[in-house]
Design an enzyme around this catalytic site. Structure first.
Site, PDB file in Angstrom:
ATOM      1  N   HIS A 129       0.820  -1.208   0.000  1.00 19.94           N
ATOM      2  CA  HIS A 129       0.000   0.000   0.000  1.00 19.94           C
ATOM      3  C   HIS A 129       0.860   1.267   0.000  1.00 19.94           C
ATOM      4  O   HIS A 129       2.005   1.260   0.457  1.00 19.94           O
ATOM      5  CB  HIS A 129      -0.926  -0.001   1.218  1.00 19.94           C
ATOM      6  CG  HIS A 129      -2.054  -0.989   1.108  1.00 19.94           C
ATOM      7  ND1 HIS A 129      -3.142  -0.978   1.947  1.00 19.94           N
ATOM      8  CD2 HIS A 129      -2.261  -2.003   0.231  1.00 19.94           C
ATOM      9  CE1 HIS A 129      -3.972  -1.947   1.591  1.00 19.94           C
ATOM     10  NE2 HIS A 129      -3.458  -2.591   0.566  1.00 19.94           N
ATOM     11  N   GLU A 132       0.779   3.961   1.770  1.00 15.63           N
ATOM     12  CA  GLU A 132       1.230   4.489   3.062  1.00 15.63           C
ATOM     13  C   GLU A 132       2.446   3.709   3.570  1.00 15.63           C
ATOM     14  O   GLU A 132       3.411   4.293   4.073  1.00 15.63           O
ATOM     15  CB  GLU A 132       0.104   4.401   4.107  1.00 15.63           C
ATOM     16  CG  GLU A 132      -1.163   5.170   3.728  1.00 15.63           C
ATOM     17  CD  GLU A 132      -2.169   4.358   2.910  1.00 15.63           C
ATOM     18  OE1 GLU A 132      -1.758   3.481   2.126  1.00 15.63           O
ATOM     19  OE2 GLU A 132      -3.379   4.622   3.058  1.00 15.63           O
ATOM     20  N   CYS A 162      -5.703   1.735   5.746  1.00 16.04           N
ATOM     21  CA  CYS A 162      -6.268   0.463   6.215  1.00 16.04           C
ATOM     22  C   CYS A 162      -5.636   0.084   7.566  1.00 16.04           C
ATOM     23  O   CYS A 162      -4.689   0.733   8.027  1.00 16.04           O
ATOM     24  CB  CYS A 162      -6.021  -0.633   5.178  1.00 16.04           C
ATOM     25  SG  CYS A 162      -4.312  -1.197   5.147  1.00 16.04           S
ATOM     26  N   CYS A 190      -1.719  -0.658   7.313  1.00 17.39           N
ATOM     27  CA  CYS A 190      -0.899   0.553   7.199  1.00 17.39           C
ATOM     28  C   CYS A 190      -0.955   1.352   8.491  1.00 17.39           C
ATOM     29  O   CYS A 190       0.038   1.965   8.898  1.00 17.39           O
ATOM     30  CB  CYS A 190      -1.364   1.407   6.028  1.00 17.39           C
ATOM     31  SG  CYS A 190      -0.975   0.666   4.441  1.00 17.39           S
TER      32      CYS A 190
HETATM   33  O1  LIG Z   1      -5.116   2.956   2.079  1.00 19.02           O
HETATM   34  C1  LIG Z   1      -4.943   2.276   1.050  1.00 19.02           C
HETATM   35  N1  LIG Z   1      -3.753   2.349   0.388  1.00 19.02           N
HETATM   36  C2  LIG Z   1      -3.521   1.661  -0.761  1.00 19.02           C
HETATM   37  O2  LIG Z   1      -2.447   1.777  -1.352  1.00 19.02           O
HETATM   38  N2  LIG Z   1      -4.524   0.854  -1.250  1.00 19.02           N
HETATM   39  C3  LIG Z   1      -4.333   0.158  -2.516  1.00 19.02           C
HETATM   40  C4  LIG Z   1      -4.271  -1.332  -2.452  1.00 19.02           C
HETATM   41  C5  LIG Z   1      -4.878  -1.733  -3.792  1.00 19.02           C
HETATM   42  O3  LIG Z   1      -3.883  -1.634  -4.816  1.00 19.02           O
HETATM   43  C6  LIG Z   1      -5.935  -0.672  -4.004  1.00 19.02           C
HETATM   44  C7  LIG Z   1      -7.286  -0.999  -3.407  1.00 19.02           C
HETATM   45  O4  LIG Z   1      -7.911  -2.011  -4.095  1.00 19.02           O
HETATM   46  P1  LIG Z   1      -9.394  -1.882  -4.677  1.00 19.02           P
HETATM   47  O5  LIG Z   1      -9.219  -1.468  -6.114  1.00 19.02           O
HETATM   48  O6  LIG Z   1      -9.988  -3.213  -4.478  1.00 19.02           O
HETATM   49  O7  LIG Z   1     -10.112  -0.806  -3.918  1.00 19.02           O
HETATM   50  O8  LIG Z   1      -5.451   0.480  -3.352  1.00 19.02           O
HETATM   51  C8  LIG Z   1      -5.707   0.724  -0.594  1.00 19.02           C
HETATM   52  C9  LIG Z   1      -5.940   1.403   0.531  1.00 19.02           C
HETATM   53  C10 LIG Z   1      -7.225   1.258   1.241  1.00 19.02           C
HETATM   54  O9  LIG Z   1      -7.644   2.395   1.802  1.00 19.02           O
HETATM   55 ZN   LIG Z   2      -3.020  -0.084   3.732  1.00 16.66          ZN
END
Ligand SMILES: O=c1[nH]c(=O)n([C@H]2C[C@H](O)[C@@H](COP(=O)(O)O)O2)cc1CO
Ligand SMILES: [Zn+2]
Length: 165
Positions: free
Chosen positions: A78, A80, A104, A107
């Site tokens: 992610h 963060e 999430c 993170c």
């Molecule tokens: O805080 C976050 N930071 C983050 O980088 N993500 C990323 C993980 C996935 O690549 C995507 C979320 O997947 P989705 O397309 O199913 O919503 O975003 C998802 C979150 C969720 O809030």
């Molecule tokens: Zn996260």
């Protein structure tokens, strides 16, 4: 001549850097970016959601549905967490993190453990999901401030046309 008045605020600048970082993401569905800022308003880390180093963007799956191992979820790091891990090599105690999406629970644990003391987000669209309820609970217990970013404009447009400079 008096100074320009329509310059972007600190909040707009840092969430803008977070959003620009997200433009590097290969995730076809959701591009997330994050920007860590120290107490002197200097940027000390940025990140976006992407695969770990060595995991090929063209070989790993990007789909949301199917067998867990055939989706992106077990593999994507992610934004963060990447911003924390990509920091310029300093302790992050007392820093703030600007993030496109509210973090999430995974993170959030990293944010707290890194010593970050403020989370500033643009969208909290998953607020009702368990992961994000857990995030809020942990952030509140750990004394990390949470707020939605304050912006005075809808958008900032960047042009790469040299004539616009
Ligand atoms: O805080 C976050 N930071 C983050 O980088 N993500 C990323 C993980 C996935 O690549 C995507 C979320 O997947 P989705 O397309 O199913 O919503 O975003 C998802 C979150 C969720 O809030
Ligand atoms: Zn996260």
């Amino acid at each position: 001549m008096s100074k320009r008045e329509d310059y972007i605020t600190w909040d707009e600048y840092f969430i803008g850097v977070a959003l620009l970082s997200g433009k590097r993401s290969k995730d076809p569905a959701t591009q997330v970016g994050a920007c860590i800022v120290n107490p002197l308003n200097k940027i000390v880390g940025t990140g976006y959601n992407g695969l770990p180093i060595g995991c090929n963007d063209d070989e790993f799956p990007w789909q949301k549905k199917g067998d867990f191992l055939d989706t992106k979820y077990p593999y994507v790091c992610h934004a963060e967490l990447n911003a924390i891990l990509n920091n310029i090599g300093i302790g992050l105690q007392g820093c703030k993190i600007y993030t496109a999406l509210f973090p999430c629970n995974e993170c959030t644990k990293a944010i707290i453990q890194a010593g970050i003391t403020e989370v500033i987000y643009l969208s909290d669209k998953h607020a009702a999901k368990d992961s994000f309820i857990a995030s809020r609970k942990m952030l509140e217990k750990a004394g990390v401030s949470i707020r939605k970013v304050k912006v005075q404009r809808e958008q900032v447009i960047l042009s790469f046309n040299e004539k616009d400079v």
